[in-house]
Design a protein around this motif. Structure first.
Motif, PDB file in Angstrom:
ATOM      1  N   ARG A  30       0.849  -1.194   0.000  1.00  0.00           N
ATOM      2  CA  ARG A  30       0.000   0.000   0.000  1.00  0.00           C
ATOM      3  C   ARG A  30       0.878   1.234   0.000  1.00  0.00           C
ATOM      4  NH1 ARG A  30      -5.533  -0.704   2.194  1.00  0.00           N
ATOM      5  NH2 ARG A  30      -5.832  -2.935   2.248  1.00  0.00           N
ATOM      6  N   GLN A  31       0.482   2.195  -0.792  1.00  0.00           N
ATOM      7  CA  GLN A  31       1.195   3.467  -0.843  1.00  0.00           C
ATOM      8  C   GLN A  31       0.229   4.567  -0.463  1.00  0.00           C
ATOM      9  OE1 GLN A  31       4.529   4.050  -1.492  1.00  0.00           O
ATOM     10  NE2 GLN A  31       3.910   6.033  -0.704  1.00  0.00           N
ATOM     11  N   LYS A  32       0.472   5.228   0.672  1.00  0.00           N
ATOM     12  CA  LYS A  32      -0.390   6.320   1.107  1.00  0.00           C
ATOM     13  C   LYS A  32       0.055   7.613   0.457  1.00  0.00           C
ATOM     14  CE  LYS A  32      -2.048   4.868   5.597  1.00  0.00           C
ATOM     15  NZ  LYS A  32      -2.179   5.237   6.999  1.00  0.00           N
ATOM     16  N   VAL A  33      -0.919   8.363  -0.017  1.00  0.00           N
ATOM     17  CA  VAL A  33      -0.647   9.684  -0.589  1.00  0.00           C
ATOM     18  C   VAL A  33      -1.576  10.689   0.073  1.00  0.00           C
ATOM     19  CG1 VAL A  33       0.224   8.855  -2.807  1.00  0.00           C
ATOM     20  CG2 VAL A  33      -2.208   9.254  -2.542  1.00  0.00           C
ATOM     21  N   VAL A  47       0.484  12.275  -8.497  1.00  0.00           N
ATOM     22  CA  VAL A  47       0.385  10.892  -8.019  1.00  0.00           C
ATOM     23  C   VAL A  47       0.592   9.918  -9.174  1.00  0.00           C
ATOM     24  CG1 VAL A  47      -1.248   9.176  -7.129  1.00  0.00           C
ATOM     25  CG2 VAL A  47      -1.024  11.386  -5.999  1.00  0.00           C
ATOM     26  N   TYR A  51       3.570   7.220  -9.270  1.00  0.00           N
ATOM     27  CA  TYR A  51       3.231   5.845  -8.920  1.00  0.00           C
ATOM     28  C   TYR A  51       2.654   5.011 -10.060  1.00  0.00           C
ATOM     29  CZ  TYR A  51       3.938   7.690  -4.279  1.00  0.00           C
ATOM     30  OH  TYR A  51       4.485   8.277  -3.181  1.00  0.00           O
ATOM     31  N   LEU A  58      -2.962   2.355  -4.054  1.00  0.00           N
ATOM     32  CA  LEU A  58      -2.931   3.724  -3.564  1.00  0.00           C
ATOM     33  C   LEU A  58      -3.990   3.906  -2.491  1.00  0.00           C
ATOM     34  CD1 LEU A  58      -2.507   5.960  -6.723  1.00  0.00           C
ATOM     35  CD2 LEU A  58      -0.839   5.487  -4.938  1.00  0.00           C
ATOM     36  N   GLU A  59      -3.604   4.548  -1.424  1.00  0.00           N
ATOM     37  CA  GLU A  59      -4.526   4.862  -0.348  1.00  0.00           C
ATOM     38  C   GLU A  59      -4.452   6.368  -0.146  1.00  0.00           C
ATOM     39  OE1 GLU A  59      -4.507   3.656   4.215  1.00  0.00           O
ATOM     40  OE2 GLU A  59      -4.756   1.942   2.850  1.00  0.00           O
ATOM     41  N   VAL A  60      -5.575   7.040  -0.306  1.00  0.00           N
ATOM     42  CA  VAL A  60      -5.612   8.500  -0.294  1.00  0.00           C
ATOM     43  C   VAL A  60      -6.081   9.021   1.055  1.00  0.00           C
ATOM     44  CG1 VAL A  60      -6.720  10.520  -1.338  1.00  0.00           C
ATOM     45  CG2 VAL A  60      -6.002   8.614  -2.776  1.00  0.00           C
ATOM     46  N   THR A  73     -10.232   7.236  -0.695  1.00  0.00           N
ATOM     47  CA  THR A  73      -9.637   6.823  -1.965  1.00  0.00           C
ATOM     48  C   THR A  73     -10.681   6.804  -3.072  1.00  0.00           C
ATOM     49  OG1 THR A  73      -7.981   5.510  -0.795  1.00  0.00           O
ATOM     50  CG2 THR A  73      -8.339   4.996  -3.120  1.00  0.00           C
ATOM     51  N   TYR A  77     -10.977   9.264  -6.592  1.00  0.00           N
ATOM     52  CA  TYR A  77     -11.193   8.838  -7.975  1.00  0.00           C
ATOM     53  C   TYR A  77     -12.489   9.426  -8.534  1.00  0.00           C
ATOM     54  CZ  TYR A  77      -7.232   5.690  -7.679  1.00  0.00           C
ATOM     55  OH  TYR A  77      -5.968   5.173  -7.556  1.00  0.00           O
TER      56      TYR A  77
END
Length: 96
Positions: A30-33, A47, A51, A58-60, A73, A77
């Motif tokens: 998981r990549q948090k942004v 982003v 990425y 992706l976790e927003v 997230t 989107y």
């Protein structure tokens, strides 16, 4: 069962590329942004630049707000897709 099938096929060397791509062990990282609500499209471009080539979920989260995960997230989107529909961007054919 799929893993066992792959290990049996792997012993005789008959795995093709499409079968190899189906084999997955573990989870995607998981990549948090952190996104600014007032600059959603700018944040989205950054982003995607950073990425797009990574295999990660992706976790927003938003600046100044509590909460992360699926809700923010999906909202990110949705906001991006709504922004992409704007007529002035001239991305789509538009009938008056």
């Amino acid at each position: 069962q799929r893993l066992q099938q792959h290990s049996n096929e792997g012993s005789n060397g008959s795995i093709n590329n499409s079968e190899r791509s189906e084999l997955r062990l573990g989870r995607l990282p998981r990549q948090k942004v952190r996104i600014s609500r007032s600059r959603v499209m700018d944040s989205a471009f950054k982003v995607m630049e950073m990425y797009a080539s990574h295999k990660a979920l992706l976790e927003v989260e938003y600046f100044g707000e509590v909460g992360t995960g699926l809700g923010p997230t999906l909202e990110f989107y949705s906001l991006v897709s709504l922004d992409l529909r704007r007529v002035e961007l001239q991305l789509w054919l538009h009938e008056d």
